[in-house]
Design a protein around this motif. Structure first.
Motif, PDB file in Angstrom:
ATOM      1  N   MET A  14       0.835  -1.208   0.000  1.00 32.12           N
ATOM      2  CA  MET A  14       0.000   0.000   0.000  1.00 32.12           C
ATOM      3  C   MET A  14       0.866   1.253   0.000  1.00 32.12           C
ATOM      4  SD  MET A  14      -2.878  -1.208   2.801  1.00 32.12           S
ATOM      5  CE  MET A  14      -3.408   0.490   3.041  1.00 32.12           C
ATOM      6  N   LEU A  15       1.928   1.231   0.784  1.00 33.45           N
ATOM      7  CA  LEU A  15       2.854   2.359   0.828  1.00 33.45           C
ATOM      8  C   LEU A  15       3.483   2.583  -0.550  1.00 33.45           C
ATOM      9  CD1 LEU A  15       4.501   4.492   2.369  1.00 33.45           C
ATOM     10  CD2 LEU A  15       6.101   2.666   2.999  1.00 33.45           C
ATOM     11  N   THR A  16       3.859   1.507  -1.213  1.00 40.58           N
ATOM     12  CA  THR A  16       4.449   1.614  -2.551  1.00 40.58           C
ATOM     13  C   THR A  16       3.473   2.245  -3.530  1.00 40.58           C
ATOM     14  OG1 THR A  16       5.780  -0.361  -2.146  1.00 40.58           O
ATOM     15  CG2 THR A  16       5.471   0.281  -4.436  1.00 40.58           C
ATOM     16  N   LEU A  17       2.220   1.798  -3.491  1.00 40.30           N
ATOM     17  CA  LEU A  17       1.202   2.351  -4.389  1.00 40.30           C
ATOM     18  C   LEU A  17       1.010   3.845  -4.154  1.00 40.30           C
ATOM     19  CD1 LEU A  17      -2.068   0.609  -5.404  1.00 40.30           C
ATOM     20  CD2 LEU A  17      -2.140   2.997  -4.719  1.00 40.30           C
ATOM     21  N   LEU A  18       0.932   4.241  -2.884  1.00 37.79           N
ATOM     22  CA  LEU A  18       0.751   5.660  -2.565  1.00 37.79           C
ATOM     23  C   LEU A  18       1.957   6.486  -3.005  1.00 37.79           C
ATOM     24  CD1 LEU A  18      -0.810   5.354   1.006  1.00 37.79           C
ATOM     25  CD2 LEU A  18      -1.928   6.345  -1.003  1.00 37.79           C
ATOM     26  N   TYR A  19       3.144   5.975  -2.743  1.00 37.14           N
ATOM     27  CA  TYR A  19       4.360   6.735  -3.061  1.00 37.14           C
ATOM     28  C   TYR A  19       4.451   7.035  -4.551  1.00 37.14           C
ATOM     29  CZ  TYR A  19       9.282   8.022  -3.348  1.00 37.14           C
ATOM     30  OH  TYR A  19      10.457   8.702  -3.599  1.00 37.14           O
ATOM     31  N   PHE A  20       4.199   6.021  -5.383  1.00 45.03           N
ATOM     32  CA  PHE A  20       4.355   6.202  -6.822  1.00 45.03           C
ATOM     33  C   PHE A  20       3.135   6.849  -7.478  1.00 45.03           C
ATOM     34  CE2 PHE A  20       7.644   2.982  -6.028  1.00 45.03           C
ATOM     35  CZ  PHE A  20       8.714   3.589  -6.664  1.00 45.03           C
ATOM     36  N   SER A  21       2.050   7.056  -6.717  1.00 41.58           N
ATOM     37  CA  SER A  21       0.889   7.760  -7.261  1.00 41.58           C
ATOM     38  C   SER A  21       1.233   9.189  -7.647  1.00 41.58           C
ATOM     39  CB  SER A  21      -0.256   7.762  -6.238  1.00 41.58           C
ATOM     40  OG  SER A  21      -0.755   6.466  -6.025  1.00 41.58           O
ATOM     41  N   ALA A  22       2.045   9.844  -6.834  1.00 41.73           N
ATOM     42  CA  ALA A  22       2.426  11.227  -7.142  1.00 41.73           C
ATOM     43  C   ALA A  22       3.162  11.306  -8.465  1.00 41.73           C
ATOM     44  CB  ALA A  22       3.295  11.790  -6.012  1.00 41.73           C
ATOM     45  N   ASN A  23       4.074  10.386  -8.698  1.00 39.69           N
ATOM     46  CA  ASN A  23       4.863  10.449  -9.925  1.00 39.69           C
ATOM     47  C   ASN A  23       4.017  10.166 -11.157  1.00 39.69           C
ATOM     48  OD1 ASN A  23       7.598  11.008 -10.720  1.00 39.69           O
ATOM     49  ND2 ASN A  23       7.702   8.931 -11.504  1.00 39.69           N
ATOM     50  N   SER A  24       2.995   9.307 -11.032  1.00 34.01           N
ATOM     51  CA  SER A  24       2.134   9.019 -12.177  1.00 34.01           C
ATOM     52  C   SER A  24       1.354  10.257 -12.603  1.00 34.01           C
ATOM     53  CB  SER A  24       1.173   7.875 -11.843  1.00 34.01           C
ATOM     54  OG  SER A  24       0.220   8.273 -10.867  1.00 34.01           O
ATOM     55  N   ILE A  25       1.033  11.126 -11.652  1.00 35.01           N
ATOM     56  CA  ILE A  25       0.363  12.388 -11.972  1.00 35.01           C
ATOM     57  C   ILE A  25       1.363  13.400 -12.528  1.00 35.01           C
ATOM     58  CG2 ILE A  25      -0.889  14.350 -10.968  1.00 35.01           C
ATOM     59  CD1 ILE A  25      -2.093  12.374  -8.940  1.00 35.01           C
ATOM     60  N   LEU A  26       2.521  13.474 -11.909  1.00 39.23           N
ATOM     61  CA  LEU A  26       3.536  14.439 -12.338  1.00 39.23           C
ATOM     62  C   LEU A  26       4.064  14.130 -13.734  1.00 39.23           C
ATOM     63  CD1 LEU A  26       5.467  14.681  -8.954  1.00 39.23           C
ATOM     64  CD2 LEU A  26       4.165  16.526 -10.040  1.00 39.23           C
ATOM     65  N   ASN A  27       4.112  12.868 -14.128  1.00 36.75           N
ATOM     66  CA  ASN A  27       4.594  12.498 -15.462  1.00 36.75           C
ATOM     67  C   ASN A  27       3.759  13.123 -16.568  1.00 36.75           C
ATOM     68  OD1 ASN A  27       6.770  10.964 -14.615  1.00 36.75           O
ATOM     69  ND2 ASN A  27       5.649   9.029 -14.652  1.00 36.75           N
ATOM     70  N   VAL A  28       2.519  13.472 -16.270  1.00 34.14           N
ATOM     71  CA  VAL A  28       1.650  14.123 -17.247  1.00 34.14           C
ATOM     72  C   VAL A  28       1.626  15.636 -17.038  1.00 34.14           C
ATOM     73  CG1 VAL A  28      -0.727  14.312 -18.088  1.00 34.14           C
ATOM     74  CG2 VAL A  28       0.223  12.072 -17.509  1.00 34.14           C
ATOM     75  N   ILE A  29       1.526  16.066 -15.790  1.00 32.25           N
ATOM     76  CA  ILE A  29       1.379  17.487 -15.496  1.00 32.25           C
ATOM     77  C   ILE A  29       2.637  18.276 -15.888  1.00 32.25           C
ATOM     78  CG2 ILE A  29       1.205  19.175 -13.611  1.00 32.25           C
ATOM     79  CD1 ILE A  29      -1.457  17.971 -14.318  1.00 32.25           C
ATOM     80  N   ILE A  30       3.816  17.746 -15.596  1.00 30.18           N
ATOM     81  CA  ILE A  30       5.045  18.502 -15.848  1.00 30.18           C
ATOM     82  C   ILE A  30       5.239  18.816 -17.331  1.00 30.18           C
ATOM     83  CG2 ILE A  30       7.573  18.394 -15.751  1.00 30.18           C
ATOM     84  CD1 ILE A  30       7.313  17.004 -13.061  1.00 30.18           C
ATOM     85  N   PRO A  31       5.114  17.848 -18.262  1.00 28.94           N
ATOM     86  CA  PRO A  31       5.240  18.215 -19.679  1.00 28.94           C
ATOM     87  C   PRO A  31       4.188  19.230 -20.141  1.00 28.94           C
ATOM     88  CG  PRO A  31       5.467  15.852 -19.419  1.00 28.94           C
ATOM     89  CD  PRO A  31       5.010  16.388 -18.097  1.00 28.94           C
TER      90      PRO A  31
END
Length: 403
Positions: A14-31
């Protein structure tokens, strides 16, 4: 439930899923945000690539620190720093994004090593592979829903929702992380693994990237494949609008869903006998070539070709990493195996970074379509390496006895 599905380990997943959730959003928002602020593809690629480039640099040091202080103590510090990094995105521009990506890269180096080493040390041998597989699945699952959330935030202009999501993820990962527990390996095991000068041991291990034929071939394949994966992550959000009916969120969601499904459904198909399977690895690399061609031609061929590329890309991504990692676990000498596999993982980090840093200027000089077709040519050259027969310079049966 026992073993890999017992509650302490479920909490780690669960911790792993939460941690990488931020990056999955940032991978789209940043570009998207970078393009809106007038940044070039080169600049966007550098910002995106800085994340895993930093992870690659800090990963060996992270392993040594975790070995000395234990995974839980390191994990709790890292979650605090990562929470601060996520907050930076809410009030800064591109310069702040670069700083936050670097800070996230450091955190991910320690986070991923702490979780994986903790699982390896705490689990019985018969459950270890299942535990690592569950960790891997949970690290990819946010890629299914994260892009959809990001595109929704961007299209509605609700960027305060983006800020709230970063704050919520930071708080939730902190709560779950600070209540998690990992039983550390026995002290004598840690001491035996840390003998010698760390800098000298690392220099010696780096030389194996050139001298060891197994590590050299697997590292080259992983570097090349990860370059393609990185180019997709960094530039699909900007390329998709050029495709009539194309959606970056749908593409990334399909690719992530295929990775998760293929890793679960095809796990028994992955070779686990210590022999080099040229047909399996070569076929996987050719699948990556086909995926790159499909994505590159999608601007002219339409969304069906685009999404077919997502399926092929996700399948190749699901199969290649565990196949090469499993093979190396058999053929590398036991005394250096952990360090050398860490270096192999670092080649994956470097490849994803280069996918943004190197292919960004290519997209500026040519086009996104041309850039993905160039990725296909690079992957085809690597596929020829995979399709060659049994490697010389190593004795697999001897390596097995050393495990």
């Amino acid at each position: 439930m026992k073993g890999a599905l017992s509650w302490p380990f479920i909490r780690l997943y669960m911790l792993t899923l939460l941690y990488f959730s931020a990056n999955s959003i940032l991978n789209v928002i940043i570009p998207l945000q970078g393009e809106a602020l007038g940044a070039t593809n080169t600049t966007i690629g550098i910002i995106m690539g800085a994340y895993l480039l930093t992870t690659m640099v800090f990963r060996p040091w992270a392993g040594q620190v975790i070995q000395r202080y234990g995974p839980i103590r390191v994990l709790r510090i890292i979650l605090i720093v990562n929470g601060l990094a996520l907050l930076v995105y809410s009030f800064t521009g591109l310069g702040g994004y670069l700083f936050a990506r670097v800070l996230q890269g450091v955190c991910t180096a320690f986070f991923s090593m702490a979780l994986q080493l903790g699982i390896i040390d705490a689990m019985p041998d018969e459950d270890r592979s299942q535990g690592i597989s569950m960790y891997s699945l949970c690290s990819y699952m946010p890629g299914i829903f994260g892009p959809l959330l990001a595109i929704g935030m961007w299209r509605t202009g609700e960027m305060h929702a983006f800020t709230l999501s970063m704050v919520a993820i930071a708080i939730l990962t902190g709560v779950v992380g600070f209540t998690a527990s990992i039983h550390r390996a026995p002290e004598e095991k840690v001491e035996a693994a840390s003998r010698g000068n760390p800098a000298a041991l690392m220099r010696q291990a780096m030389g194996q990237l050139v001298r060891n034929p197994h590590l050299r071939r697997c590292g080259t394949l992983m570097l090349t494949a990860s370059l393609v994966f990185g180019a997709v992550t960094a530039f699909v959000p900007l390329y998709a609008p050029q495709i009539n009916g194309g959606s970056a969120a749908v593409y990334l969601g399909i690719q992530a869903a295929v990775v998760v499904a293929a890793r679960f459904l095809l796990r028994s198909r992955i070779p686990s006998d210590g022999k080099w399977s040229s047909r399996f690895v070569g076929g996987t690399m050719l699948m990556l070539v086909a995926a790159s061609v499909a994505v590159g031609l999608a601007a002219a061929g339409g969304p069906a070709l685009f999404y077919a590329g997502a399926v092929l890309m996700g399948t190749a991504q699901a199969l290649l990493y565990p196949t090469l990692t499993t093979y190396l676990s058999f053929v590398l000498p036991k005394t250096e195996r952990n360090v050398l596999i860490g270096l192999f993982i670092a080649t994956a980090d470097l490849g994803v970074s280069l996918g943004g840093i190197v292919m960004g200027p290519v997209a500026d000089l040519a086009s996104y379509s041309s850039m993905y077709l160039i990725c296909a040519i690079i992957a085809l050259l690597a596929a020829s390496l995979a399709l060659r027969g049994r490697m010389g310079g190593g004795n697999i049966s001897g390596a097995k006895r050393g495990i």
